[in-house]
Design an enzyme around this catalytic site. Structure first.
Site, PDB file in Angstrom:
ATOM      1  N   HIS A 143     164.851  -3.541  25.346  1.00  0.00           N
ATOM      2  CA  HIS A 143     166.072  -4.077  24.727  1.00  0.00           C
ATOM      3  C   HIS A 143     166.115  -5.562  25.055  1.00  0.00           C
ATOM      4  O   HIS A 143     165.872  -5.960  26.198  1.00  0.00           O
ATOM      5  CB  HIS A 143     167.301  -3.351  25.286  1.00  0.00           C
ATOM      6  CG  HIS A 143     168.617  -3.870  24.792  1.00  0.00           C
ATOM      7  ND1 HIS A 143     168.823  -4.279  23.493  1.00  0.00           N
ATOM      8  CD2 HIS A 143     169.805  -4.056  25.425  1.00  0.00           C
ATOM      9  CE1 HIS A 143     170.074  -4.670  23.353  1.00  0.00           C
ATOM     10  NE2 HIS A 143     170.687  -4.563  24.507  1.00  0.00           N
ATOM     11  N   GLU A 153     184.119  18.657  14.921  1.00  0.00           N
ATOM     12  CA  GLU A 153     183.415  18.708  13.643  1.00  0.00           C
ATOM     13  C   GLU A 153     182.695  17.408  13.290  1.00  0.00           C
ATOM     14  O   GLU A 153     181.977  17.344  12.293  1.00  0.00           O
ATOM     15  CB  GLU A 153     184.385  19.116  12.534  1.00  0.00           C
ATOM     16  CG  GLU A 153     184.860  20.554  12.687  1.00  0.00           C
ATOM     17  CD  GLU A 153     185.618  21.075  11.478  1.00  0.00           C
ATOM     18  OE1 GLU A 153     185.497  20.465  10.389  1.00  0.00           O
ATOM     19  OE2 GLU A 153     186.320  22.084  11.614  1.00  0.00           O
ATOM     20  N   SER A 159     165.874   7.292  31.944  1.00  0.00           N
ATOM     21  CA  SER A 159     165.714   7.959  30.656  1.00  0.00           C
ATOM     22  C   SER A 159     164.472   7.498  29.913  1.00  0.00           C
ATOM     23  O   SER A 159     163.642   8.308  29.497  1.00  0.00           O
ATOM     24  CB  SER A 159     166.952   7.711  29.791  1.00  0.00           C
ATOM     25  OG  SER A 159     166.746   8.197  28.483  1.00  0.00           O
ATOM     26  N   GLN A 160     164.323   6.187  29.733  1.00  0.00           N
ATOM     27  CA  GLN A 160     163.144   5.682  29.030  1.00  0.00           C
ATOM     28  C   GLN A 160     161.925   5.628  29.941  1.00  0.00           C
ATOM     29  O   GLN A 160     160.807   5.905  29.508  1.00  0.00           O
ATOM     30  CB  GLN A 160     163.440   4.286  28.469  1.00  0.00           C
ATOM     31  CG  GLN A 160     164.360   4.273  27.263  1.00  0.00           C
ATOM     32  CD  GLN A 160     163.721   4.849  26.007  1.00  0.00           C
ATOM     33  OE1 GLN A 160     162.507   4.821  25.829  1.00  0.00           O
ATOM     34  NE2 GLN A 160     164.552   5.386  25.127  1.00  0.00           N
ATOM     35  N   ASP A 186     172.039  -4.203  17.800  1.00  0.00           N
ATOM     36  CA  ASP A 186     172.230  -3.100  18.740  1.00  0.00           C
ATOM     37  C   ASP A 186     173.623  -3.164  19.367  1.00  0.00           C
ATOM     38  O   ASP A 186     174.352  -2.160  19.395  1.00  0.00           O
ATOM     39  CB  ASP A 186     171.156  -3.144  19.822  1.00  0.00           C
ATOM     40  CG  ASP A 186     171.204  -1.944  20.752  1.00  0.00           C
ATOM     41  OD1 ASP A 186     170.721  -0.870  20.350  1.00  0.00           O
ATOM     42  OD2 ASP A 186     171.720  -2.073  21.874  1.00  0.00           O
ATOM     43  N   GLU A 215     176.798  -0.497  18.628  1.00  0.00           N
ATOM     44  CA  GLU A 215     177.438   0.231  19.731  1.00  0.00           C
ATOM     45  C   GLU A 215     178.947  -0.004  19.750  1.00  0.00           C
ATOM     46  O   GLU A 215     179.731   0.931  19.943  1.00  0.00           O
ATOM     47  CB  GLU A 215     176.830  -0.220  21.061  1.00  0.00           C
ATOM     48  CG  GLU A 215     175.401   0.211  21.280  1.00  0.00           C
ATOM     49  CD  GLU A 215     174.739  -0.480  22.457  1.00  0.00           C
ATOM     50  OE1 GLU A 215     173.625  -0.080  22.833  1.00  0.00           O
ATOM     51  OE2 GLU A 215     175.326  -1.444  23.012  1.00  0.00           O
ATOM     52  N   GLY A 226     164.970   8.751  25.752  1.00  0.00           N
ATOM     53  CA  GLY A 226     163.707   9.001  26.428  1.00  0.00           C
ATOM     54  C   GLY A 226     163.203  10.424  26.290  1.00  0.00           C
ATOM     55  O   GLY A 226     161.995  10.650  26.097  1.00  0.00           O
TER      56      GLY A 226
END
Length: 337
Positions: free
Chosen positions: A110, A233, A28-29, A193, A197, A136
């Site tokens: 990270h 929602e 992803s990154q 972080d 999470e 990413g």
């Protein structure tokens, strides 16, 4: 204490444009960093163990030279580690550390492994972090639009005396200086972080959604109604918070909902809940969580695999898979048929 934010004027890109960057991992990154760096005039090599893996094939398709991580490190001046947290210590010990040279810069997105000591770099290199505050695909798409995603920057080790400037240059090259690069520390980034999470974004929210769904269905309400009210929602509310904070969300909802927010929220998040949050933070700070996670991964993730199976079969997931088929505007991504 006021934070320090760097933009393009104080995050000069030149130091990284003279370097070769090895991006280890093309997930992803990784794909975003590598492409943005290249588009900013930086020479980039991708390190990947298996040239036939989907990520390696994507890197090759994007025109990058893909080498085994050890070979990529040998050719680089800067090494950005973008493999998952649980794999980095092994990759570092086997492929990265033996090939580091004095004056190189080791980077992460990270601080987990370096802050908790699972990766221990030699003293003769710079150790820094650039952590984009977005996924990413957003790092890449915002760069292509001429913008960028805000980043955090931290220096753990400054062997050359130029570590911060080099890290800021990297952050600029991936687009971060267009939005702002905020100075922090490895400790603050890692611990906040993990806390976010566990307590809010993933752990807290998941349990809150399930508990609300279960309360309604146990009281005899249709699961479809419970799904809409307790999961579907959530996005509507979070989008309002994302755009303007809690105040804008409360401004935008009905008076009935706003009043319910004030009178009922504190009944859910009680002093006991806050005490549990503080205990979770202590476990993070004292490395208890990090060690437990490492132990779980070393054992083949038995608890995580058990929970994945169990959670995929929860009634809210079952009714959700059915309801999402009705909502054609949602790009539904199902992990279980």
């Amino acid at each position: 204490m006021a934070i320090k934010v760097h933009y393009e004027k104080t995050a000069k890109i030149a130091p990284v444009q003279k370097s070769t960057v090895a991006v280890i991992g093309y997930g992803s990154q990784g794909h975003a960093h590598a492409q943005n760096l290249r588009d900013s005039g930086v020479k980039v090599i991708v390190g990947n163990h298996n040239r036939t893996s989907p990520n390696a094939k994507l890197a090759l398709k994007h025109g990058f030279q893909v080498l085994p991580p050890a070979d990529a490190v040998k050719k680089a001046d800067i090494v950005m580690c973008l493999v998952p947290d649980e794999f980095l210590p092994e990759v570092y010990d086997r492929d990265i550390e033996p090939n580091l040279r004095p004056g190189m810069m080791l980077m992460v997105a990270h601080g987990f492994n370096i802050h908790f000591g699972f990766v221990k770099p030699p003293r003769d290199i710079d150790v820094t972090m650039i952590a984009p505050k977005g996924p990413g695909h957003t790092v890449r798409s915002e760069y292509l639009k001429g913008g960028g995603v805000p980043c955090l920057v931290a220096v753990k080790q400054d062997a050359t005396g130029k570590a911060l400037n080099r890290a800021l240059a990297y952050g600029n090259a991936i687009g971060g200086a267009r939005a702002g690069i905020i100075e922090t520390t490895f400790k603050d980034e890692t611990e906040t972080d993990l806390f976010g999470e566990q307590v809010v974004l993933c752990g807290g929210l998941s349990e809150l959604i399930k508990a609300g769904f279960e309360t309604l269905t146990e009281a005899g309400y249709p699961p479809e109604m419970a799904y809409f009210e307790c999961l579907h929602e959530v996005k509507l509310i979070v989008d309002l918070m994302y755009e303007g904070g809690l105040s804008y969300m409360r401004y935008s909802i009905s008076n009935t909902a706003e009043y319910g927010d004030y009178v009922s929220g504190p009944k859910i998040i009680t002093p006991k809940t806050r005490k549990a949050m503080r205990k979770i933070l202590k476990d993070i700070q004292k490395v208890k969580f990090a060690k437990a996670f490492r132990k779980e991964c070393a054992a083949g993730k038995p608890f995580m695999n058990k929970m994945r199976k169990s959670e995929a079969n929860h009634p809210i997931e079952q009714v959700g898979r059915s309801l999402r088929k009705m909502m054609k505007w949602i790009d539904s991504k199902e992990t279980r048929k």
